[in-house]
Design an enzyme around this catalytic site. Structure first.
Site, mmCIF file in Angstrom:
data_model
loop_
_atom_site.group_PDB
_atom_site.id
_atom_site.type_symbol
_atom_site.label_atom_id
_atom_site.label_comp_id
_atom_site.label_asym_id
_atom_site.label_seq_id
_atom_site.Cartn_x
_atom_site.Cartn_y
_atom_site.Cartn_z
ATOM 1 N N TRP A 81 25.532 -21.202 -12.915
ATOM 2 C CA TRP A 81 24.920 -21.778 -11.668
ATOM 3 C C TRP A 81 25.342 -20.548 -10.613
ATOM 4 C CZ3 TRP A 81 22.192 -25.027 -13.258
ATOM 5 C CH2 TRP A 81 22.553 -25.975 -14.514
ATOM 6 N N ASP A 82 26.322 -19.984 -10.794
ATOM 7 C CA ASP A 82 26.566 -18.716 -10.062
ATOM 8 C C ASP A 82 25.421 -17.715 -10.088
ATOM 9 O OD1 ASP A 82 28.701 -18.993 -8.350
ATOM 10 O OD2 ASP A 82 30.011 -18.644 -10.057
ATOM 11 N N VAL A 83 25.271 -17.594 -11.656
ATOM 12 C CA VAL A 83 24.110 -16.463 -11.736
ATOM 13 C C VAL A 83 22.597 -16.827 -11.396
ATOM 14 C CG1 VAL A 83 22.685 -15.498 -13.567
ATOM 15 C CG2 VAL A 83 25.354 -15.663 -13.792
#
Length: 395
Positions: A161-163
């Site tokens: 989700w960060d990516v």
């Protein structure tokens, strides 16, 4: 004379830490934007995040800040915040996941620069805190990850989700910049980690499936909705996937098991050209195919599947991948200050025939004087005084 990169002339002030926002900024920097990362004096909370180089420097920080310029400022002081506000006024674009500070809120910055583009990462849409690991737990994915007989949730290692959020931040910023070029108007864009995860779960059908009463099962290493699974070989393990009738046909031809699988089709009244039937009878098909893989080494599997359309790969660990990096065109030698020479990736975006090598991440605060001089036009004596007062980082 080489052609200018596509984002040449775009200048971005980045107030960030950890993964998503730094990745968004690096994505822009690798396309030619001048990304100025601003950190507190001494560095932000991610300055020494693992993994570390033998020198003790953060490989994580170096990996996510390639190609940027670094400025360190005392963000607790009004004078330090005024410097950052001045940078934003001059640059007109800010990318941030930092908590709001006096003088650095969207409202305050926009007052000084009406056409401001302000892109902000949030944990949740309501402003609440969240990180990739908590968002992933809340979105249901750990409940379908892991072996089929696993009773407890299983997290995955990749902060996906960060990516994804970092790439959304970059896309949103570029959309706002295009809007400003057309209209002269600025934009305020907010992207929440939880919204990115929720949207992805919805776009991939997980949520609609649940609304219609279907519970996604845990499948271990099997693929949902088609035939795909891992097989043990004589010397390792491979992942094999079929997604089309041609993939399936080529798999049974390459393994010489066409007659056996045809007999299985007749016995089950199935048609293995259909993905649904391949999925429904995946255990039986796996049982038929497993001996073929188990009796061969990975090299022999490769020989047997060469020329076929079958999707497959041998399982490898990071250490093995690292030994083979010289053969990867994406990777190039990078002499990172404080870390040393190693192979690092450039941008995976290939623009025509251009594939520029990776640029080092800056040393923390290494561009402070340069940026204050060139962007804010501060004279050397004033920069020297700011350093003596502790308003900017020491050299």
């Amino acid at each position: 004379m080489s052609e200018a990169p596509p984002l040449a002339g775009l200048r971005v002030v980045e107030l960030s830490s950890f993964v998503a926002a730094p990745l968004g900024g690096m994505t822009l920097a690798q396309l030619g934007a001048d990304v100025i990362r601003v950190d507190p004096v001494g560095g932000g909370p991610d300055i020494d995040r693992w993994p570390l180089a033998p020198s003790g420097r953060s490989l994580y920080w170096a990996g996510l800040n390639k190609g940027k310029r670094s400025v360190t400022v005392d963000l607790r002081s009004p004078e330090g915040r005024d410097l950052v506000a001045g940078l934003v006024k001059e640059c007109g674009v800010v990318l941030t996941n930092a908590p709001p500070r006096d003088g650095l809120t969207y409202e305050a910055l926009r007052e000084a620069r009406p056409d401001l583009i302000h892109v902000q990462l949030q944990g949740r849409r309501d402003g609440g805190n969240a990180v990739d690991y908590t968002v992933n737990a809340a979105m249901g994915f750990p409940s379908v990850t892991g072996p089929s007989d696993q009773a407890t949730p299983v997290n995955h290692a990749l902060p996906v989700w960060d990516v994804a959020c970092g790439l959304y931040l970059a896309i949103g910023l570029l959309a706002a910049e295009r809007h400003r070029l057309r209209t002269g108007e600025g934009q305020r864009i907010r992207v929440a980690l939880q919204d990115v995860a929720l949207a992805t779960a919805g776009n991939l059908g997980y949520l609609a499936e649940a609304q219609f009463g279907e519970a996604r099962p845990r499948l271990g290493n099997s693929v949902f909705g088609d035939f795909g699974r891992d097989f043990a070989t004589a010397d390792g393990r491979v992942m094999v996937v079929t997604l089309t009738p041609r993939h399936w046909r080529d798999l049974v031809e390459a393994t010489g098991l066409g007659e056996v699988t045809a007999a299985l089709e007749r016995a089950l009244d199935a048609d293995f050209r259909r993905a649904g039937d391949r999925y429904a009878y995946r255990e039986a098909l796996g049982g038929v195919l497993a001996p073929w893989f188990a009796s061969r080494t990975c090299e022999q599997v490769e020989d047997g599947l060469t020329g076929a359309s079958v999707l497959w790969s041998r399982y490898r660990g990071f250490a093995e991948i690292a030994r083979d990096l010289r053969a990867e065109p994406l990777m190039a030698r990078l002499d990172q200050p404080g870390v040393g020479p190693h192979l690092a990736p450039g941008s995976p975006l290939r623009l025509g025939e251009t594939s520029p090598d990776p640029c080092p991440a800056p040393t923390l605060g290494g561009h402070t004087d340069e940026v204050l001089r060139d962007v804010l036009s501060l004279p050397p004596d004033q920069i020297k005084e700011l350093r003596a007062q502790g308003r900017i980082g020491s050299l």
